[in-house]
Design a protein around this motif. Structure first.
Motif, PDB file in Angstrom:
ATOM      1  N   ASP A 130      52.627  30.515  41.898  1.00 65.20           N
ATOM      2  CA  ASP A 130      52.614  29.727  43.217  1.00 65.20           C
ATOM      3  C   ASP A 130      50.939  29.479  43.921  1.00 65.20           C
ATOM      4  O   ASP A 130      50.525  30.489  44.118  1.00 65.20           O
ATOM      5  CB  ASP A 130      53.742  31.008  44.617  1.00 65.20           C
ATOM      6  CG  ASP A 130      53.965  29.939  45.312  1.00 65.20           C
ATOM      7  OD1 ASP A 130      52.496  29.446  45.981  1.00 65.20           O
ATOM      8  OD2 ASP A 130      55.070  29.622  46.291  1.00 65.20           O
ATOM      9  N   LEU A 131      50.889  28.369  43.556  1.00 62.22           N
ATOM     10  CA  LEU A 131      49.070  27.885  44.467  1.00 62.22           C
ATOM     11  C   LEU A 131      49.103  29.619  45.332  1.00 62.22           C
ATOM     12  O   LEU A 131      47.784  29.320  45.400  1.00 62.22           O
ATOM     13  CB  LEU A 131      48.871  27.185  43.777  1.00 62.22           C
ATOM     14  CG  LEU A 131      48.529  26.509  42.212  1.00 62.22           C
ATOM     15  CD1 LEU A 131      48.520  24.816  42.325  1.00 62.22           C
ATOM     16  CD2 LEU A 131      47.514  27.066  41.955  1.00 62.22           C
ATOM     17  N   ALA A 132      50.009  28.805  46.701  1.00 63.13           N
ATOM     18  CA  ALA A 132      49.642  29.541  47.831  1.00 63.13           C
ATOM     19  C   ALA A 132      49.505  31.226  47.901  1.00 63.13           C
ATOM     20  O   ALA A 132      48.534  31.303  48.630  1.00 63.13           O
ATOM     21  CB  ALA A 132      50.795  28.638  48.905  1.00 63.13           C
ATOM     22  N   ALA A 133      49.964  31.370  46.830  1.00 59.75           N
ATOM     23  CA  ALA A 133      50.210  33.192  46.981  1.00 59.75           C
ATOM     24  C   ALA A 133      48.981  32.962  46.182  1.00 59.75           C
ATOM     25  O   ALA A 133      48.330  34.630  46.656  1.00 59.75           O
ATOM     26  CB  ALA A 133      51.108  33.471  46.235  1.00 59.75           C
ATOM     27  N   LEU A 134      48.214  32.609  45.458  1.00 56.75           N
ATOM     28  CA  LEU A 134      47.531  32.867  45.109  1.00 56.75           C
ATOM     29  C   LEU A 134      46.220  33.032  45.479  1.00 56.75           C
ATOM     30  O   LEU A 134      45.244  33.704  45.531  1.00 56.75           O
ATOM     31  CB  LEU A 134      46.977  31.679  43.253  1.00 56.75           C
ATOM     32  CG  LEU A 134      45.825  32.166  42.545  1.00 56.75           C
ATOM     33  CD1 LEU A 134      45.591  33.388  41.935  1.00 56.75           C
ATOM     34  CD2 LEU A 134      45.062  30.829  41.282  1.00 56.75           C
ATOM     35  N   ASP A 135      46.499  31.815  46.393  1.00 52.63           N
ATOM     36  CA  ASP A 135      44.957  31.982  47.723  1.00 52.63           C
ATOM     37  C   ASP A 135      44.866  32.333  48.681  1.00 52.63           C
ATOM     38  O   ASP A 135      44.291  32.880  48.285  1.00 52.63           O
ATOM     39  CB  ASP A 135      45.271  30.403  48.018  1.00 52.63           C
ATOM     40  CG  ASP A 135      44.565  29.994  49.271  1.00 52.63           C
ATOM     41  OD1 ASP A 135      43.491  29.697  48.503  1.00 52.63           O
ATOM     42  OD2 ASP A 135      44.403  29.840  50.349  1.00 52.63           O
ATOM     43  N   ALA A 136      46.169  33.285  48.570  1.00 54.03           N
ATOM     44  CA  ALA A 136      46.457  34.319  49.724  1.00 54.03           C
ATOM     45  C   ALA A 136      45.966  35.127  49.217  1.00 54.03           C
ATOM     46  O   ALA A 136      45.391  36.436  50.051  1.00 54.03           O
ATOM     47  CB  ALA A 136      47.735  34.382  50.117  1.00 54.03           C
ATOM     48  N   ALA A 137      46.030  35.261  47.913  1.00 51.64           N
ATOM     49  CA  ALA A 137      45.629  36.779  46.702  1.00 51.64           C
ATOM     50  C   ALA A 137      44.185  36.626  47.050  1.00 51.64           C
ATOM     51  O   ALA A 137      43.379  38.038  46.460  1.00 51.64           O
ATOM     52  CB  ALA A 137      46.340  36.948  45.515  1.00 51.64           C
ATOM     53  N   MET A 138      42.563  35.792  46.753  1.00 51.57           N
ATOM     54  CA  MET A 138      42.082  35.836  47.131  1.00 51.57           C
ATOM     55  C   MET A 138      40.850  36.026  48.512  1.00 51.57           C
ATOM     56  O   MET A 138      41.368  36.635  49.127  1.00 51.57           O
ATOM     57  CB  MET A 138      41.541  34.420  46.467  1.00 51.57           C
ATOM     58  CG  MET A 138      41.954  33.638  45.482  1.00 51.57           C
ATOM     59  SD  MET A 138      41.685  34.575  44.240  1.00 51.57           S
ATOM     60  CE  MET A 138      40.191  34.300  43.323  1.00 51.57           C
ATOM     61  N   GLY A 139      39.422  36.930  48.230  1.00 45.63           N
ATOM     62  CA  GLY A 139      38.365  37.065  48.551  1.00 45.63           C
ATOM     63  C   GLY A 139      37.255  37.517  48.176  1.00 45.63           C
ATOM     64  O   GLY A 139      36.415  36.443  47.200  1.00 45.63           O
ATOM     65  N   ASP A 140      36.303  37.187  48.962  1.00 47.36           N
ATOM     66  CA  ASP A 140      34.700  37.701  48.936  1.00 47.36           C
ATOM     67  C   ASP A 140      34.844  38.864  47.662  1.00 47.36           C
ATOM     68  O   ASP A 140      33.397  39.156  47.807  1.00 47.36           O
ATOM     69  CB  ASP A 140      34.045  37.636  49.995  1.00 47.36           C
ATOM     70  CG  ASP A 140      33.919  38.974  50.957  1.00 47.36           C
ATOM     71  OD1 ASP A 140      35.107  39.663  50.719  1.00 47.36           O
ATOM     72  OD2 ASP A 140      33.478  38.557  52.180  1.00 47.36           O
ATOM     73  N   ASP A 141      35.712  39.345  48.128  1.00 50.60           N
ATOM     74  CA  ASP A 141      35.877  40.773  46.488  1.00 50.60           C
ATOM     75  C   ASP A 141      35.728  40.571  45.365  1.00 50.60           C
ATOM     76  O   ASP A 141      35.736  41.249  44.390  1.00 50.60           O
ATOM     77  CB  ASP A 141      36.242  41.887  47.223  1.00 50.60           C
ATOM     78  CG  ASP A 141      37.571  42.009  47.706  1.00 50.60           C
ATOM     79  OD1 ASP A 141      38.509  40.480  47.374  1.00 50.60           O
ATOM     80  OD2 ASP A 141      38.624  42.844  47.187  1.00 50.60           O
ATOM     81  N   VAL A 142      36.773  38.902  44.496  1.00 50.03           N
ATOM     82  CA  VAL A 142      37.137  39.140  43.885  1.00 50.03           C
ATOM     83  C   VAL A 142      35.936  38.371  42.646  1.00 50.03           C
ATOM     84  O   VAL A 142      34.763  38.048  43.039  1.00 50.03           O
ATOM     85  CB  VAL A 142      38.138  37.756  43.612  1.00 50.03           C
ATOM     86  CG1 VAL A 142      38.578  37.188  42.383  1.00 50.03           C
ATOM     87  CG2 VAL A 142      39.463  37.908  44.493  1.00 50.03           C
ATOM     88  N   ALA A 143      35.413  39.097  41.688  1.00 49.29           N
ATOM     89  CA  ALA A 143      34.671  38.452  40.785  1.00 49.29           C
ATOM     90  C   ALA A 143      35.236  37.827  39.424  1.00 49.29           C
ATOM     91  O   ALA A 143      34.483  36.629  38.856  1.00 49.29           O
ATOM     92  CB  ALA A 143      34.252  39.761  39.960  1.00 49.29           C
ATOM     93  N   LEU A 144      36.293  37.864  39.223  1.00 44.61           N
ATOM     94  CA  LEU A 144      36.770  37.270  38.248  1.00 44.61           C
ATOM     95  C   LEU A 144      38.906  36.820  37.924  1.00 44.61           C
ATOM     96  O   LEU A 144      39.485  37.932  39.145  1.00 44.61           O
ATOM     97  CB  LEU A 144      36.894  37.675  36.621  1.00 44.61           C
ATOM     98  CG  LEU A 144      37.222  37.158  36.428  1.00 44.61           C
ATOM     99  CD1 LEU A 144      36.721  36.107  34.785  1.00 44.61           C
ATOM    100  CD2 LEU A 144      37.356  38.875  34.729  1.00 44.61           C
ATOM    101  N   VAL A 145      38.802  35.729  37.962  1.00 37.09           N
ATOM    102  CA  VAL A 145      40.480  35.311  37.654  1.00 37.09           C
ATOM    103  C   VAL A 145      40.304  34.972  36.431  1.00 37.09           C
ATOM    104  O   VAL A 145      40.083  34.671  35.337  1.00 37.09           O
ATOM    105  CB  VAL A 145      40.988  33.975  38.879  1.00 37.09           C
ATOM    106  CG1 VAL A 145      42.148  34.200  38.379  1.00 37.09           C
ATOM    107  CG2 VAL A 145      40.606  34.571  39.721  1.00 37.09           C
ATOM    108  N   SER A 146      41.766  35.760  35.825  1.00 32.10           N
ATOM    109  CA  SER A 146      41.876  35.418  34.593  1.00 32.10           C
ATOM    110  C   SER A 146      43.863  34.725  34.461  1.00 32.10           C
ATOM    111  O   SER A 146      45.192  35.510  35.128  1.00 32.10           O
ATOM    112  CB  SER A 146      42.187  36.870  33.632  1.00 32.10           C
ATOM    113  OG  SER A 146      42.288  36.742  32.263  1.00 32.10           O
ATOM    114  N   ALA A 147      44.409  33.805  33.750  1.00 32.17           N
ATOM    115  CA  ALA A 147      45.212  32.822  33.730  1.00 32.17           C
ATOM    116  C   ALA A 147      45.571  32.918  32.217  1.00 32.17           C
ATOM    117  O   ALA A 147      44.096  31.682  31.395  1.00 32.17           O
ATOM    118  CB  ALA A 147      45.250  32.474  34.801  1.00 32.17           C
TER     119      ALA A 147
END
Length: 371
Positions: A130-147
């Protein structure tokens, strides 16, 4: 003893005869070290560079962005550890999905054990994030997303380009595990910064893969030594690299043909099964050469034992060997545990017809016993 019909293409694929033919000179007469400063080495190095270009072409990338590795697991480890432990890295969180391969999840958990933060985002019942859930999990402390691109247990395709856009909007890098997708679906417009792939899922040899790294992405070296592959030291195998490159070139030429063949066999298999079943995962956003089939009220372990004429599995090869339940199906609400069945370039209509008949008979027999 009669060998079972091979329907475990998601675990590994047969070596294409053309790939074997391309590898053979580098296994025998042309045995030079590709890093040696003489004719034997120059020949081997030139062959490797041709292979690098063949892999890069299938990604729509420059050859110098591709580094050879020992496989997708090694490539994933390099990407995740390389970003999260890079000198000067100030962002300390990694975001990934609940249905990722164990090489991603276990690497992520190891990084968590040494002080990185980890967020694992769930998926919908169809296996897609769910892209909305992914977006909600993001923040300025995230270095990397892996999918992952194509799921190894269900065949479901994640919207990697959209996930990458979400990562980039937060200032993070994007890594894609494309072990099951490279050479099968178009990987030229994913918008990722890092991508892992392997040869043996596309009719190439085991023991070789690659990491695509966008120019400018800094990684901690994976292996220290002679400096080969810009952070992955060690003598390369010309034969294995040529095998991957040739497999990639053939996959590029045959991508539409192989996809059409896979879809035709999908329709044939599901149309030939004459008992109730459930396809775990999305029915449209997927690679049609892999299906995870659940049969209501039929225990998958007993069904697996009842279809010994078919070489299938109950999940990923590594999970099946350990006896662990599928974390992929556990993350998909409403899924029915069953069998993973995979086919590909060399699978015939007759083999699929036999598989449908064997599955139907076994499911009926087990269902009647359970009634």
């Amino acid at each position: 003893m009669t060998r079972p019909i091979y329907l475990d293409y998601a675990a590994t694929t047969p070596l294409d005869p053309a790939v074997l033919a391309a590898m053979q000179p580098w296994l025998a007469d042309k045995f030079g070290n590709p890093h040696s400063p003489h004719l034997w080495g120059y020949e081997a190095d030139a062959a490797i560079e041709v292979a690098r270009g063949q892999v890069a072409a299938l990604l729509g990338a420059a050859a110098e962005t591709v580094s050879f590795t020992g496989g997708a697991t090694e490539s994933v480890n390099w990407a995740l550890k390389g970003v999260m432990t890079a000198p000067g890295q100030t962002r300390r969180r990694l975001v990934t999905l609940a249905t990722e391969h164990s090489c991603v999840l276990e690497t992520a958990r190891w990084l968590e054990s040494i002080g990185c933060a980890l967020t694992i985002v769930g998926v919908r019942p169809d296996g897609i994030v769910d892209l909305a859930a992914l977006d909600a999990a993001m923040g300025d402390d995230v270095a990397l997303v892996s999918a992952m691109l194509v799921n190894n247990e269900t065949g479901v395709i994640q919207p990697v380009a959209d996930i990458a856009a979400c990562a980039h909007a937060a200032g993070a890098l994007m890594h894609c595990d494309a072990a099951q997708g490279f050479g099968k679906v178009d990987c030229t417009a994913l918008g990722v910064d890092l991508l892992s792939l392997t040869a043996h899922k596309i009719y190439g040899p085991k023991g070789v893969g690659a990491l695509y790294r966008r120019a400018g992405v800094a990684l901690t070296p994976l292996l220290h030594g002679g400096g080969q592959e810009d952070g992955r030291s060690g003598t390369l195998s010309p034969a294995l690299c040529v095998g991957l490159g040739t497999a990639a070139a053939i996959a590029g030429e045959r991508m539409a043909i192989d996809a059409a063949h896979a879809r035709a066999l999908w329709d044939r298999l599901l149309g030939g099964i004459d008992v109730a079943y459930r396809v775990n995962g999305a029915l449209t956003d997927r690679w049609f050469g892999t299906v995870n089939l659940g049969f209501p009220e039929v225990d998958p372990a007993r069904l697996f034992s009842a279809v010994r004429d078919l070489a299938v599995s109950t999940g990923s090869a590594c999970a099946s060997a350990s006896g662990r339940p599928s974390h992929v199906l556990a993350a998909m609400a409403g899924s029915v545990p069953g069998l993973r069945i995979g086919w590909g370039r060399f699978t015939t209509d007759a083999e699929i017809d036999t598989a449908a008949a064997v599955l139907t008979a076994a499911a009926r027999r087990l269902h009647s016993r359970a009634a």
